[in-house]
Design an enzyme around this catalytic site. Structure first.
Site, short mmCIF file in Angstrom:
data_model
loop_
_atom_site.label_atom_id
_atom_site.label_comp_id
_atom_site.label_asym_id
_atom_site.label_seq_id
_atom_site.Cartn_x
_atom_site.Cartn_y
_atom_site.Cartn_z
CB CYS A 97 -2.49 -8.09 4.94
SG CYS A 97 -3.03 -7.41 6.50
CB CYS A 193 -2.30 -11.23 7.42
SG CYS A 193 -2.28 -9.48 7.78
#
Length: 357
Positions: A97, A193
């Site tokens: 991410c 995330c």
């Protein structure tokens, strides 16, 4: 210099924004939405986070941009996350991410808005020595997030700022309280995330099919069925739900191995030797700066918050093999191993296999 801060609606990015303003930068902020699923059970807090981010921006007098990167997140992070779990591995979506979303599409978008650099609330530091940018650990050892940033390179570091790298979480909270920021006492976000805190197994089962197999002990004795290798990770204790009657020992059971070929999960009791290995092989090697000469004696972490472990890195084909001074517990294929030279993050790789030599 114009800085655009990734303002998430949490206390860290709020204080990062404030600190940059106090340092005299021309500051704007950007709120990223990266998960579009209609969530009825309250795990995704994007609406509340956006509201908090707007209140912080208004109080600090900075312009807040908003952007939806959900399609990028799904394609570049979440699909890889699912594919790895299908293979019986345990990926780290936060690492990907950062590489694909926060320090790629966010960075590109911020530059298109006229920013010279971006900033985030990560607890890490950047220095520029001998013509190269270096990623260093945050001074707060309990919050250091360099582990999740090891895939960054020279270009990203040259365009990034980490205002919180030199202070502690306690100081961050104190600054937020002093300036009456709405996020001062807001709970830290946890979980996957951008997706949030969830029952991990239940969440995965909405995307991956159940594939029942056997849970066995070290002697091959059947204990119970599992619903799929994807829903377990090496070293796991919670959720196994193995009661009495399988041994004379009261010690807890842990996942020691996931046998993809036979769809079996091997479990052991207590601090068993099968949980420990002293070498591992890697793939997807990434160095933040110039590649060091190998073999290299340094430190490494095989999971976030682990204390750095002494090791030697040796070249092996296109990647590296890591030999630890002391055997490591629950080395997990799919996870990241991150290399350090004291407080400098050198880079890292993906764990493929683990062995004892």
């Amino acid at each position: 210099m114009k800085i655009i801060v990734g303002l998430s609606g949490g206390v860290d990015s709020s204080v990062a924004t404030l600190m940059l303003l106090e340092q005299g930068y021309d500051v704007e902020a950007l709120f990223m939405k990266n998960w579009d699923e209609d969530d009825k059970d309250g795990h995704c807090t994007a609406e509340q986070d956006l509201s908090d981010a707007q209140k912080v921006a208004d109080k600090l007098g900075v312009k807040l941009h908003t952007i939806n990167f959900s399609a990028d997140y799904w394609e570049d992070v979440f699909e890889h996350f699912l594919q790895e779990h299908k293979k019986g591995r345990t990926p780290n979506p936060d690492v990907l991410c950062n590489q694909k979303i926060k320090f790629k599409v966010f960075l590109e978008h911020a530059l298109s808005l006229g920013a010279d650099k971006i900033a985030t609330g990560h607890y890490a530091r950047i220095s520029h020595d001998d013509g190269e940018y270096q990623l260093k650990t945050g001074l707060d050892n309990n919050k250091d997030q360099s582990y999740f940033l090891y895939l960054l390179g020279q270009e990203q570091l040259s365009k990034s700022l980490f205002p919180l790298g030199g202070i502690s979480k306690t100081e961050v909270r104190a600054i937020a309280n002093k300036h009456n920021l709405i996020t001062a006492d807001k709970k830290d976000s946890t979980g996957i995330c951008f997706i949030g805190e969830r029952n991990f197994s239940e969440f995965l089962q909405t995307y991956l099919p159940k594939q029942q197999g056997d849970i066995v002990d070290e002697n091959g004795q059947f204990i119970k069925h599992h619903q799929g290798l994807a829903f377990y990770t090496i070293g796991q204790r919670k959720g196994l739900e193995i009661g009495g009657g399988f041994s004379n020992s009261p010690e807890p059971w842990f996942v020691a191995n996931k046998r993809v070929e036979s769809n079996e999960i091997l479990v052991v009791q207590g601090d068993h030797q099968l949980l420990y290995h002293n070498t591992l092989n890697t793939s997807n090697l990434h160095w933040i700066g110039s590649q060091p000469n190998l073999p290299l004696s340094c430190q490494a972490k095989i999971r976030y918050r682990q204390a750095s472990q002494d090791c030697t890195i040796i070249k092996q084909n296109d990647c590296v093999k890591v030999i630890f001074k002391n055997p490591q517990r629950a080395i997990t294929p799919g996870q990241s191993i991150v290399f350090y030279n004291d407080d400098i993050c050198l880079g890292g790789a993906i764990i493929e296999t683990r062995n004892n030599e």
